[in-house]
Design a protein around this motif. Structure first.
Motif, PDB file in Angstrom:
ATOM      1  N   PHE A  21      13.209 -11.437   4.381  1.00  0.00           N
ATOM      2  CA  PHE A  21      12.166 -11.328   5.402  1.00  0.00           C
ATOM      3  C   PHE A  21      11.611  -9.904   5.477  1.00  0.00           C
ATOM      4  CE2 PHE A  21      10.990 -10.527   9.898  1.00  0.00           C
ATOM      5  CZ  PHE A  21       9.905 -11.380   9.971  1.00  0.00           C
ATOM      6  N   PHE A  22      12.508  -8.919   5.502  1.00  0.00           N
ATOM      7  CA  PHE A  22      12.045  -7.539   5.585  1.00  0.00           C
ATOM      8  C   PHE A  22      11.371  -7.096   4.293  1.00  0.00           C
ATOM      9  CE2 PHE A  22      15.279  -7.404   9.026  1.00  0.00           C
ATOM     10  CZ  PHE A  22      14.432  -7.005  10.040  1.00  0.00           C
ATOM     11  N   GLN A  23      11.794  -7.662   3.172  1.00  0.00           N
ATOM     12  CA  GLN A  23      11.101  -7.372   1.923  1.00  0.00           C
ATOM     13  C   GLN A  23       9.700  -7.968   1.941  1.00  0.00           C
ATOM     14  OE1 GLN A  23      13.368  -7.583  -1.742  1.00  0.00           O
ATOM     15  NE2 GLN A  23      11.676  -8.631  -2.762  1.00  0.00           N
ATOM     16  N   LEU A  24       9.562  -9.163   2.550  1.00  0.00           N
ATOM     17  CA  LEU A  24       8.241  -9.779   2.694  1.00  0.00           C
ATOM     18  C   LEU A  24       7.332  -8.906   3.555  1.00  0.00           C
ATOM     19  CD1 LEU A  24       6.429 -12.336   2.280  1.00  0.00           C
ATOM     20  CD2 LEU A  24       7.408 -13.205   4.407  1.00  0.00           C
ATOM     21  N   LEU A  25       7.888  -8.353   4.638  1.00  0.00           N
ATOM     22  CA  LEU A  25       7.102  -7.467   5.494  1.00  0.00           C
ATOM     23  C   LEU A  25       6.695  -6.202   4.751  1.00  0.00           C
ATOM     24  CD1 LEU A  25       8.987  -7.667   8.931  1.00  0.00           C
ATOM     25  CD2 LEU A  25       6.876  -8.820   8.260  1.00  0.00           C
ATOM     26  N   ARG A  26       7.636  -5.639   3.975  1.00  0.00           N
ATOM     27  CA  ARG A  26       7.322  -4.432   3.205  1.00  0.00           C
ATOM     28  C   ARG A  26       6.223  -4.700   2.186  1.00  0.00           C
ATOM     29  NH1 ARG A  26      12.309  -1.714   0.456  1.00  0.00           N
ATOM     30  NH2 ARG A  26      12.749  -3.889  -0.052  1.00  0.00           N
ATOM     31  N   GLN A  27       6.325  -5.878   1.539  1.00  0.00           N
ATOM     32  CA  GLN A  27       5.316  -6.186   0.532  1.00  0.00           C
ATOM     33  C   GLN A  27       3.952  -6.413   1.178  1.00  0.00           C
ATOM     34  OE1 GLN A  27       6.711  -8.002  -2.802  1.00  0.00           O
ATOM     35  NE2 GLN A  27       4.813  -8.929  -3.504  1.00  0.00           N
ATOM     36  N   ALA A  28       3.935  -7.048   2.354  1.00  0.00           N
ATOM     37  CA  ALA A  28       2.668  -7.253   3.057  1.00  0.00           C
ATOM     38  C   ALA A  28       2.059  -5.912   3.471  1.00  0.00           C
ATOM     39  CB  ALA A  28       2.888  -8.130   4.291  1.00  0.00           C
TER      40      ALA A  28
END
Length: 322
Positions: free
Chosen positions: A225-232
């Motif tokens: 989830f936090f990787q998804l936020l970082r990528q966004a």
């Protein structure tokens, strides 16, 4: 809340036992859902995959497992686990076989979307499981059952596991299995809460075990989830940089796709862009420095450029007049 009579609880138990049985109807629906989902994943068709979600009968034994665990009913719990296990193994084998026969060189977005589960997927599973349990204790809203089956999507992740294994892509198969496990535990946990809240069952240690196993999943799901936020955030920052005229890599640059290799040190960002101009190494260096400054950490940028060729009618050469 009105007290639930013993006869009502017995009727609920009998209905769940019938829903959880491994019989001819259950296997036909499982096979049909597996085939539809696998073909839909291979053809990258969301509409076909939705059809598989509606047909798949896996939600029913999961409700039986939740009730059987709370009631300490070995017959109901055993029947539900047997149906879930056989359906899971059989669906994985069928999708693996189809994957070996078709042997796609690469998978589409529908497969990839099921290989990186996050906390959002757990939230969907818990919510859909709660609605499914509520639909069971309140038969008048049973029409919502099909909607919850679409939302939580149990069959497609199993088929992604089989397809990924057929091509030896272990990280995809692990991600899809994690999504399936997330959906499974989320549904069971939510159904337990509904059955306890509605007065059909009492709290016991089975609920603690289910909650504990679901809590373990918070670690990998939280990381994703936090990787998804970082990528966004990274994607948004890159788009802003490309629109910045002071450090632009050329006008008419269109960002098509961003892919990040977080395992590299520093992380390597692949940018697929379309441009009508050449992009020089110095321009990439400027963008790279600005991005690292904005994000507070170093990145390595790799531009993958698709050239745009503009052709206009007035560019045509007129034939000489005689």
């Amino acid at each position: 809340m009105a007290k639930i009579s013993i006869d009502t609880v017995k009727q609920m138990r009998q209905e769940l036992l019938e829903d959880s049985q491994l019989n001819f109807n259950f296997m036909i629906l499982t096979i049909g859902a597996c085939l539809i989902a696998t073909f839909g994943l291979v053809s990258n068709s969301a509409a076909v995959i939705i059809g598989a979600m509606i047909v798949a009968p896996l939600m029913m034994p999961l409700r039986g497992a939740a009730f059987g665990a709370l009631e300490g009913d070995p017959q109901l719990l055993g029947e539900a686990i047997k149906s879930i296990a056989i359906a899971t193994l059989f669906s994985t084998l069928v999708s693996w076989s189809i994957g070996r026969v078709i042997a796609l060189p690469e998978f589409g977005s529908e497969v990839l979307a099921r290989t990186e589960p996050t906390l959002l997927d757990l939230g969907v599973a818990v919510t859909a499981g709660a609605i499914s349990g509520f639909a069971k204790v309140r038969p008048k809203i049973s029409d919502a059952f099909a909607g919850t089956a679409i939302a939580v999507a149990l069959m497609p992740p199993i088929c992604v596991v089989g397809l990924s294994l057929s091509q030896g892509i272990w990280n995809y198969s692990w991600g899809a299995f994690l999504l399936y496990l997330t959906n499974l535990l989320g549904i069971v946990l939510a159904c337990m809460l509904v059955f306890i809240g509605a007065g059909y069952a009492k709290y016991n240690h089975a609920f603690n075990w289910t909650l504990g196993m679901a809590s373990i999943l918070l670690i990998p799901l939280g990381i994703s989830f936090f990787q998804l936020l970082r990528q966004a955030q990274l994607h948004h920052t890159i788009k802003s940089i490309l629109l910045n005229r002071t450090i632009t890599v050329g006008q008419m640059v269109e960002l098509k796709h961003t892919n990040v290799d977080w395992s590299a040190q520093p992380p390597r960002v692949y940018l697929t862009v379309r441009s009508n101009n050449q992009i020089s190494p110095n321009q990439v260096h400027l963008v790279e420095n600005f991005l690292s400054k904005e994000m507070g950490r170093p990145f390595t940028l790799v531009f993958q450029v698709e050239q745009i060729q503009e052709v206009r009618a007035k560019d045509s050469v007129e034939s000489p007049k005689e």
